[in-house]
Scaffold this motif. Structure first.
Motif, PDB file in Angstrom:
ATOM      1  N   ARG A 141       0.837  -1.211   0.000  1.00 49.36           N
ATOM      2  CA  ARG A 141       0.000   0.000   0.000  1.00 49.36           C
ATOM      3  C   ARG A 141       0.860   1.245   0.000  1.00 49.36           C
ATOM      4  N   LEU A 142       1.935   1.237   0.751  1.00 47.92           N
ATOM      5  CA  LEU A 142       2.825   2.392   0.781  1.00 47.92           C
ATOM      6  C   LEU A 142       3.473   2.611  -0.583  1.00 47.92           C
ATOM      7  N   LEU A 143       3.927   1.531  -1.219  1.00 46.95           N
ATOM      8  CA  LEU A 143       4.520   1.676  -2.558  1.00 46.95           C
ATOM      9  C   LEU A 143       3.506   2.249  -3.543  1.00 46.95           C
ATOM     10  N   ALA A 144       2.269   1.794  -3.457  1.00 50.29           N
ATOM     11  CA  ALA A 144       1.237   2.300  -4.363  1.00 50.29           C
ATOM     12  C   ALA A 144       0.995   3.791  -4.139  1.00 50.29           C
ATOM     13  N   ALA A 145       1.004   4.210  -2.889  1.00 51.10           N
ATOM     14  CA  ALA A 145       0.814   5.629  -2.593  1.00 51.10           C
ATOM     15  C   ALA A 145       1.962   6.464  -3.147  1.00 51.10           C
ATOM     16  N   LEU A 146       3.174   5.946  -3.041  1.00 46.93           N
ATOM     17  CA  LEU A 146       4.328   6.666  -3.585  1.00 46.93           C
ATOM     18  C   LEU A 146       4.287   6.718  -5.106  1.00 46.93           C
ATOM     19  N   ASP A 147       3.788   5.663  -5.730  1.00 50.07           N
ATOM     20  CA  ASP A 147       3.753   5.610  -7.191  1.00 50.07           C
ATOM     21  C   ASP A 147       2.913   6.727  -7.789  1.00 50.07           C
ATOM     22  N   VAL A 148       1.873   7.156  -7.087  1.00 44.58           N
ATOM     23  CA  VAL A 148       1.001   8.206  -7.631  1.00 44.58           C
ATOM     24  C   VAL A 148       1.430   9.590  -7.172  1.00 44.58           C
ATOM     25  N   ARG A 149       2.601   9.662  -6.540  1.00 46.76           N
ATOM     26  CA  ARG A 149       3.145  10.959  -6.123  1.00 46.76           C
ATOM     27  C   ARG A 149       4.546  11.141  -6.714  1.00 46.76           C
ATOM     28  N   PRO A 150       4.662  11.250  -8.038  1.00 46.30           N
ATOM     29  CA  PRO A 150       5.992  11.339  -8.669  1.00 46.30           C
ATOM     30  C   PRO A 150       6.762  12.593  -8.291  1.00 46.30           C
ATOM     31  N   GLU A 151       6.078  13.583  -7.731  1.00 47.67           N
ATOM     32  CA  GLU A 151       6.784  14.806  -7.334  1.00 47.67           C
ATOM     33  C   GLU A 151       7.624  14.612  -6.079  1.00 47.67           C
ATOM     34  N   ILE A 152       7.412  13.520  -5.374  1.00 47.23           N
ATOM     35  CA  ILE A 152       8.228  13.229  -4.195  1.00 47.23           C
ATOM     36  C   ILE A 152       9.562  12.647  -4.657  1.00 47.23           C
ATOM     37  N   THR A 153      10.648  13.240  -4.222  1.00 52.45           N
ATOM     38  CA  THR A 153      11.988  12.776  -4.611  1.00 52.45           C
ATOM     39  C   THR A 153      12.434  11.666  -3.667  1.00 52.45           C
ATOM     40  N   TYR A 154      12.804  10.535  -4.268  1.00 46.11           N
ATOM     41  CA  TYR A 154      13.270   9.401  -3.470  1.00 46.11           C
ATOM     42  C   TYR A 154      14.757   9.553  -3.171  1.00 46.11           C
ATOM     43  N   LEU A 155      15.139   9.343  -1.928  1.00 51.59           N
ATOM     44  CA  LEU A 155      16.538   9.393  -1.509  1.00 51.59           C
ATOM     45  C   LEU A 155      16.979   8.013  -1.047  1.00 51.59           C
ATOM     46  N   GLU A 156      18.086   7.522  -1.576  1.00 52.63           N
ATOM     47  CA  GLU A 156      18.655   6.284  -1.063  1.00 52.63           C
ATOM     48  C   GLU A 156      19.282   6.538   0.299  1.00 52.63           C
ATOM     49  N   ALA A 157      19.232   5.527   1.132  1.00 54.02           N
ATOM     50  CA  ALA A 157      19.794   5.660   2.486  1.00 54.02           C
ATOM     51  C   ALA A 157      21.283   5.351   2.460  1.00 54.02           C
ATOM     52  N   THR A 158      22.005   6.126   1.674  1.00 53.98           N
ATOM     53  CA  THR A 158      23.462   6.026   1.630  1.00 53.98           C
ATOM     54  C   THR A 158      24.046   7.028   2.619  1.00 53.98           C
ATOM     55  N   PRO A 159      25.272   6.818   3.077  1.00 56.15           N
ATOM     56  CA  PRO A 159      25.865   7.764   4.025  1.00 56.15           C
ATOM     57  C   PRO A 159      25.888   9.175   3.443  1.00 56.15           C
ATOM     58  N   ARG A 160      25.257  10.083   4.110  1.00 58.31           N
ATOM     59  CA  ARG A 160      25.164  11.470   3.640  1.00 58.31           C
ATOM     60  C   ARG A 160      24.684  12.337   4.786  1.00 58.31           C
ATOM     61  N   THR A 161      24.806  13.634   4.626  1.00 58.78           N
ATOM     62  CA  THR A 161      24.277  14.590   5.595  1.00 58.78           C
ATOM     63  C   THR A 161      23.254  15.466   4.906  1.00 58.78           C
ATOM     64  N   LEU A 162      22.056  15.516   5.447  1.00 64.61           N
ATOM     65  CA  LEU A 162      20.956  16.295   4.903  1.00 64.61           C
ATOM     66  C   LEU A 162      20.747  17.540   5.757  1.00 64.61           C
ATOM     67  N   ALA A 163      20.344  18.628   5.114  1.00 62.98           N
ATOM     68  CA  ALA A 163      20.071  19.871   5.828  1.00 62.98           C
ATOM     69  C   ALA A 163      18.565  20.032   5.981  1.00 62.98           C
ATOM     70  N   LEU A 164      18.132  20.173   7.214  1.00 56.49           N
ATOM     71  CA  LEU A 164      16.749  20.513   7.523  1.00 56.49           C
ATOM     72  C   LEU A 164      16.797  21.914   8.120  1.00 56.49           C
ATOM     73  N   GLY A 165      16.884  22.903   7.254  1.00 56.27           N
ATOM     74  CA  GLY A 165      17.134  24.260   7.721  1.00 56.27           C
ATOM     75  C   GLY A 165      18.487  24.325   8.408  1.00 56.27           C
ATOM     76  N   GLU A 166      18.492  24.782   9.664  1.00 54.39           N
ATOM     77  CA  GLU A 166      19.735  24.881  10.431  1.00 54.39           C
ATOM     78  C   GLU A 166      20.156  23.553  11.060  1.00 54.39           C
ATOM     79  N   VAL A 167      19.318  22.550  10.930  1.00 53.05           N
ATOM     80  CA  VAL A 167      19.571  21.248  11.551  1.00 53.05           C
ATOM     81  C   VAL A 167      20.208  20.309  10.532  1.00 53.05           C
ATOM     82  N   GLN A 168      21.195  19.552  10.979  1.00 47.81           N
ATOM     83  CA  GLN A 168      21.829  18.554  10.124  1.00 47.81           C
ATOM     84  C   GLN A 168      21.367  17.163  10.531  1.00 47.81           C
TER      85      GLN A 168
END
Length: 378
Positions: free
Chosen positions: A88-115
């Protein structure tokens, strides 16, 4: 101010992160619909949604989130599951192509001032779903939080061994406070000031387990629980100051600057030694006796000869350190329950079955004369 709220979703996880600039991340979404709860916390859109792993108690409510809110980025561990909830979750994502998928590879993401740092996963196919949970380190100035889904002993040991576990103000208890959701090495590395356990009232798993509660408290942390306290919010400031709020009241205030101060999650008794036990082995304890072990650690500035010393459990299963063994100043010696070849750091009792009781036991260290040096009850 950064606010991290552990939503009371019953037996599951859902963690809302609200950055000072208004950005929002949702880590897991509990077993059921969380849309109304998120709206009560002022959520209108989500910058980052993370499914740590595809068990229903973590993704059951994620479909509703994807269908309801604008979501910019979505991340999961890339490991499929066979359940209807996952499909069900995959189906919901399939109809929302505007959502960018991120692989869970080692990285640092910025959430505003929060890392938000994404830590390395164990390779696919090498372990179960829990031990491939996405583990995150959230940093805002001197305030640090560690969130790791349902990580168990194997993943926690892997992260500690690769030096990925920082000193932490806030720890989300791995695996709902299960007795396989901590190791003493992990708690030594993290040294949390606050632990929050997400668990359901009267859940059938008995979470949180007494051994985990004892370990968290012995590490110096104050423990909060969604099954007892409802929604638990931890507000962190750049200078490391924090406060814990539930039921509309401030329950605890502190400063994370002391998170690096040493603690003693084990017995020391002024002997210059510390004694601890990792009682719960990954999998079946009796089939993996080397997965449980005791640790004798030096807190002294000089080496100590301990050849002939004995380490015994409550039932008088004992190991005797061979002649000539020296515990180096500041060093550690490990005594595994099963068989193996000693290498000067790791020793083996040679037993075919587990020795240390997961539900509580006593480790006693005797010197060469038979005198008690140290006792560790857990």
């Amino acid at each position: 101010m950064l606010r991290i709220t552990f939503l009371d979703v019953g037996q599951g996880d859902a963690i809302l992160i609200q950055a000072p600039g208004g950005q929002v991340a949702l880590i897991d979404a509990g077993p059921d619909d969380v849309v109304a709860t998120l709206r009560r916390f002022g959520v209108n859109e989500i910058d980052l949604a993370v499914a740590t792993h595809p068990h229903a108690d973590h993704i059951g409510g994620m479909t509703g989130v994807i269908e309801t809110f604008p979501v910019r980025f979505y991340m999961d561990n890339g490991q499929p599951h066979t359940t209807r909830t996952y499909r069900r979750l995959l189906a919901a994502l399939d109809v929302r192509p505007e959502i960018t998928y991120l692989e869970a590879t080692p990285r640092t993401l910025a959430l505003g001032e929060v890392q938000i740092e994404v830590l390395p996963l164990l390779p696919p196919g090498t372990t179960g779903l829990n031990d491939r949970s996405i583990a995150l380190v959230v940093r805002y100035g001197d305030f640090t939080a560690f969130l790791s889904g349902d990580s168990e002993v194997r993943q926690l040991t892997h992260l500690v061994g690769r030096d990925f576990v920082p000193r932490t103000v806030l720890l989300k208890a791995p695996h709902h406070g299960s007795d396989n959701g901590f190791t003493w090495e992990f708690l030594d590395a993290a040294r949390p000031r606050v632990v929050v356990i997400s668990a359901g009232r009267d859940n059938p798993y008995g979470h949180p387990k007494p051994a985990a509660l004892r370990a968290f408290r012995a590490s110096g942390a104050t423990v909060f629980r969604t099954d007892l306290h409802g929604h638990v919010s931890v507000a962190g400031r750049e200078d490391g100051n924090y406060e814990v709020v539930f039921g509309g009241q401030v329950a605890l205030e502190g400063n994370g600057a002391d998170a690096a101060d040493p603690v003693s999650p084990g017995a020391s008794g002024g002997t210059g030694l510390r004694l601890r036990v990792q009682a719960d082995a990954p999998g079946d304890d009796h089939r993996n006796p080397n997965g449980e072990y005791a640790i004798v650690e030096s807190l002294a500035s000089e080496d100590r000869a301990i050849g002939g010393w004995r380490l015994c459990d409550r039932a008088n299963h004992c190991f005797t350190f061979p002649r000539g063994v020296v515990l180096a100043a500041g060093g550690r010696l490990f005594v595994h329950t099963g068989a193996g070849r000693a290498d000067g750091t790791r020793y083996y009792m040679g037993r075919r079955q587990a020795v240390w009781n997961n539900g509580g036991d006593t480790a006693t260290l005797y010197d060469g004369t038979g005198a008690v040096v140290l006792v560790f009850d857990y």
